[in-house]
Design a protein around this motif. Structure first.
Motif, PDB file in Angstrom:
ATOM      1  N   PHE A 115      44.831  32.434  36.728  1.00 29.17           N
ATOM      2  CA  PHE A 115      44.942  33.315  37.899  1.00 29.17           C
ATOM      3  C   PHE A 115      44.208  32.744  39.111  1.00 29.17           C
ATOM      4  CE2 PHE A 115      45.031  36.981  40.572  1.00 29.17           C
ATOM      5  CZ  PHE A 115      46.060  37.781  40.112  1.00 29.17           C
ATOM      6  N   PRO A 116      44.657  31.601  39.638  1.00 30.90           N
ATOM      7  CA  PRO A 116      44.065  31.078  40.875  1.00 30.90           C
ATOM      8  C   PRO A 116      44.314  32.041  42.029  1.00 30.90           C
ATOM      9  CG  PRO A 116      46.065  29.877  40.337  1.00 30.90           C
ATOM     10  CD  PRO A 116      45.761  30.755  39.160  1.00 30.90           C
ATOM     11  N   LEU A 128      40.441  20.756  48.983  1.00 36.37           N
ATOM     12  CA  LEU A 128      40.770  22.170  48.884  1.00 36.37           C
ATOM     13  C   LEU A 128      40.010  22.771  47.714  1.00 36.37           C
ATOM     14  CD1 LEU A 128      44.248  23.802  49.219  1.00 36.37           C
ATOM     15  CD2 LEU A 128      42.859  24.319  47.225  1.00 36.37           C
ATOM     16  N   TYR A 129      39.419  23.952  47.928  1.00 36.48           N
ATOM     17  CA  TYR A 129      38.616  24.633  46.917  1.00 36.48           C
ATOM     18  C   TYR A 129      39.261  25.990  46.638  1.00 36.48           C
ATOM     19  CZ  TYR A 129      35.357  21.115  48.619  1.00 36.48           C
ATOM     20  OH  TYR A 129      34.783  19.919  49.009  1.00 36.48           O
ATOM     21  N   VAL A 130      39.636  26.226  45.386  1.00 33.19           N
ATOM     22  CA  VAL A 130      40.323  27.460  45.018  1.00 33.19           C
ATOM     23  C   VAL A 130      39.631  28.079  43.817  1.00 33.19           C
ATOM     24  CG1 VAL A 130      42.038  26.100  43.739  1.00 33.19           C
ATOM     25  CG2 VAL A 130      42.526  28.495  44.289  1.00 33.19           C
ATOM     26  N   VAL A 131      39.384  29.386  43.880  1.00 34.21           N
ATOM     27  CA  VAL A 131      38.726  30.073  42.764  1.00 34.21           C
ATOM     28  C   VAL A 131      39.766  30.543  41.759  1.00 34.21           C
ATOM     29  CG1 VAL A 131      36.692  30.810  44.058  1.00 34.21           C
ATOM     30  CG2 VAL A 131      38.727  32.255  44.076  1.00 34.21           C
ATOM     31  N   ASN A 132      39.438  30.441  40.483  1.00 35.31           N
ATOM     32  CA  ASN A 132      40.301  30.906  39.402  1.00 35.31           C
ATOM     33  C   ASN A 132      39.787  32.268  38.924  1.00 35.31           C
ATOM     34  OD1 ASN A 132      42.086  28.509  39.122  1.00 35.31           O
ATOM     35  ND2 ASN A 132      40.155  27.492  38.649  1.00 35.31           N
ATOM     36  N   PHE A 133      40.446  33.313  39.389  1.00 30.95           N
ATOM     37  CA  PHE A 133      39.984  34.694  39.191  1.00 30.95           C
ATOM     38  C   PHE A 133      40.006  35.126  37.720  1.00 30.95           C
ATOM     39  CE2 PHE A 133      40.868  39.405  39.743  1.00 30.95           C
ATOM     40  CZ  PHE A 133      39.584  39.727  40.144  1.00 30.95           C
ATOM     41  N   ASN A 134      40.899  34.536  36.930  1.00 30.93           N
ATOM     42  CA  ASN A 134      40.937  34.799  35.485  1.00 30.93           C
ATOM     43  C   ASN A 134      41.097  36.283  35.181  1.00 30.93           C
ATOM     44  OD1 ASN A 134      40.927  34.126  32.773  1.00 30.93           O
ATOM     45  ND2 ASN A 134      38.710  34.037  32.607  1.00 30.93           N
ATOM     46  N   LEU A 135      42.046  36.925  35.872  1.00 27.99           N
ATOM     47  CA  LEU A 135      42.237  38.379  35.747  1.00 27.99           C
ATOM     48  C   LEU A 135      42.603  38.804  34.334  1.00 27.99           C
ATOM     49  CD1 LEU A 135      42.500  41.184  37.064  1.00 27.99           C
ATOM     50  CD2 LEU A 135      44.871  40.603  37.608  1.00 27.99           C
ATOM     51  N   THR A 160      31.606  28.607  37.410  1.00 31.45           N
ATOM     52  CA  THR A 160      31.003  29.607  38.287  1.00 31.45           C
ATOM     53  C   THR A 160      30.876  30.927  37.530  1.00 31.45           C
ATOM     54  OG1 THR A 160      31.136  30.651  40.475  1.00 31.45           O
ATOM     55  CG2 THR A 160      33.214  30.219  39.365  1.00 31.45           C
ATOM     56  N   GLY A 161      30.859  32.049  38.248  1.00 31.07           N
ATOM     57  CA  GLY A 161      30.664  33.351  37.628  1.00 31.07           C
ATOM     58  C   GLY A 161      31.937  33.917  37.035  1.00 31.07           C
ATOM     59  N   ILE A 162      31.875  35.188  36.677  1.00 32.52           N
ATOM     60  CA  ILE A 162      32.989  35.886  36.043  1.00 32.52           C
ATOM     61  C   ILE A 162      33.855  36.548  37.112  1.00 32.52           C
ATOM     62  CG2 ILE A 162      33.635  37.680  34.394  1.00 32.52           C
ATOM     63  CD1 ILE A 162      30.933  37.230  33.032  1.00 32.52           C
ATOM     64  N   MET A 163      35.141  36.252  37.096  1.00 28.82           N
ATOM     65  CA  MET A 163      36.120  36.763  38.048  1.00 28.82           C
ATOM     66  C   MET A 163      35.733  36.436  39.495  1.00 28.82           C
ATOM     67  SD  MET A 163      37.217  40.379  36.233  1.00 28.82           S
ATOM     68  CE  MET A 163      38.725  40.608  37.176  1.00 28.82           C
ATOM     69  N   PRO A 164      35.705  35.147  39.852  1.00 29.67           N
ATOM     70  CA  PRO A 164      35.379  34.749  41.229  1.00 29.67           C
ATOM     71  C   PRO A 164      36.528  35.046  42.188  1.00 29.67           C
ATOM     72  CG  PRO A 164      36.008  32.830  39.943  1.00 29.67           C
ATOM     73  CD  PRO A 164      35.963  33.987  38.984  1.00 29.67           C
ATOM     74  N   SER A 180      31.305  36.425  42.709  1.00 33.95           N
ATOM     75  CA  SER A 180      31.601  36.651  41.296  1.00 33.95           C
ATOM     76  C   SER A 180      31.616  38.155  41.082  1.00 33.95           C
ATOM     77  CB  SER A 180      30.539  35.990  40.414  1.00 33.95           C
ATOM     78  OG  SER A 180      30.717  36.358  39.056  1.00 33.95           O
ATOM     79  N   MET A 181      32.807  38.694  40.898  1.00 36.54           N
ATOM     80  CA  MET A 181      32.977  40.148  40.908  1.00 36.54           C
ATOM     81  C   MET A 181      32.210  40.839  39.786  1.00 36.54           C
ATOM     82  SD  MET A 181      36.553  42.245  40.980  1.00 36.54           S
ATOM     83  CE  MET A 181      36.607  44.028  41.044  1.00 36.54           C
ATOM     84  N   MET A 182      32.217  40.262  38.589  1.00 37.95           N
ATOM     85  CA  MET A 182      31.640  40.952  37.436  1.00 37.95           C
ATOM     86  C   MET A 182      30.164  40.637  37.204  1.00 37.95           C
ATOM     87  SD  MET A 182      34.188  42.751  36.858  1.00 37.95           S
ATOM     88  CE  MET A 182      33.602  43.656  35.428  1.00 37.95           C
TER      89      MET A 182
END
Length: 371
Positions: A115-116, A128-135, A160-164, A180-182
């Motif tokens: 889930f980028p 380019l820097y893209v976070v992988n949200f891992n929903l 990084t953290g959980i759900m960036p 990091s949302m979580m």
């Protein structure tokens, strides 16, 4: 005209004397918006003189016609020649697709993490820097994928953290900021050495009790359940400040990146999701996803100047024009309801017009402004 971050500041300095006289009304604004439930990206043109918005072209994305692949995040290269979209619902991993802005033809792609989501290109490194949200994955640390946008080659994955989410880069391109949302964290990545340089826990004891604007404190405590639930971060264009949307506590947090501490907290509307600071650093515009409204804040006084009701109940992304005249807000809609893009006049502090789109308008990014 194509605007990099540095050019936006120069543009402002050169034209500040005429912006107050509505020079923006004689311009055309072009932006891209991702339609997550349609597997499409639309190119929108807004005419500031006639106050009319039109969809110039709609581009199909994804490769599986029977599956929803979910275009989510968008960014445009600093030279304006290419736009990029993260395809979030890959199996198991998502992808990054690259398109030519003049032809809107696909010219490259690469595989990312799960889930980028949001992304941006550093003008310092060109990467380019893209976070992988891992929903849809397990609650475990995820990654920031670093991609060479020229060759579309994956360079590195930074744990990084959980759900960036909420990935944005400061004006000189030296640091990428995401949340990091979580784990309730703001995280700083050094764009040159591809390492996390700082972490800040955002949800101190005062976060759930703040009202209006108050001081905050840094804390190293990690709560079992997230309180702030940050969803977006955006650096100030000229000062060492980052603003963070705390979706879970109905606040926006101001962080001094030199002292690395919370300096102010703003009590907002329900569930602020996305935000952007104007290119002159004067205003902050935030989407309140929980109430279908847009908040416009004066950063000097810390006061909300207006809370504007949107055309749909679920607001999403924010993109401010380089002349600071308009904010474009993507609206998801609910269920089978189509989405839209609301044009907010930042001088009149009202909704100027609405551009109807396909379902679940989400990621949104400015491309260019033409006279």
């Amino acid at each position: 005209m194509i605007f990099s971050k540095a050019a936006k500041i120069l543009f402002l300095a050169a034209t500040v004397f005429v912006i107050g006289n509505n020079i923006g009304q004689a311009q055309n604004y072009y932006l891209y918006v991702a339609l997550e439930s349609e597997d499409e990206v639309s190119l929108i043109r807004y005419d500031g003189e006639t106050n009319q918005g039109t969809i110039k072209e709609t581009i199909k994305v994804g490769v599986y016609p029977t599956e929803n692949e979910g275009p989510h995040g968008l960014t445009v290269s600093p030279d304006g020649d290419y736009w990029f979209v993260s395809i979030a619902h890959g199996n198991p991993y998502g992808k990054l697709w690259k398109y030519n802005t003049e032809t809107n033809e696909l010219v490259g792609q690469t595989e990312l993490g799960m889930f980028p989501a949001s992304m941006e290109i550093s003008e310092k490194t060109g990467l380019l820097y893209v976070v992988n949200f891992n929903l849809h994955g397990d609650m475990e640390p995820s990654t920031v994928s670093v991609v060479d946008p020229e060759s579309m080659t994956l360079v590195a994955d930074i744990e990084t953290g959980i759900m960036p989410h909420g990935s944005r880069i400061n004006s000189d391109g030296s640091y990428q900021y995401h949340v990091s949302m979580m784990t309730d964290e703001l995280i700083q990545v050094n764009t040159s050495d591809l390492k996390i340089s700082k972490r800040l826990h955002l949800a101190g004891d005062k976060d759930t009790h703040s009202s209006g604007m108050s001081s905050g404190m840094q804390t190293n405590e990690v709560h079992a359940e997230p309180i702030c639930k940050p969803t977006w971060a955006d650096p100030h264009p000229t000062e060492n400040i980052v603003y963070v949307a705390c979706n879970g506590s109905d606040t926006i947090v101001e962080v001094n990146t030199k002292e690395w501490k919370v300096t102010r907290r703003f009590q907002t509307g329900k569930a602020p999701y996305n935000l952007e600071v104007s290119h002159d650093g004067r205003l902050l515009v935030a989407s309140y996803k929980g109430e279908g409204a847009t908040g416009v804040w004066d950063l000097n006084s810390g006061k909300e100047l207006a809370r504007i009701q949107n055309s749909r109940r679920v607001s999403h992304g924010v993109a401010i024009s380089p002349d600071n005249r308009y904010a474009f807000i993507s609206m998801e809609g609910v269920g089978g309801e189509p989405g839209s893009v609301d044009v907010i006049d930042l001088e009149e502090l009202n909704r100027a017009t609405v551009v109807e789109t396909g379902k679940q308008a989400g990621g949104i990014i400015m491309w260019k402004v033409e006279d």
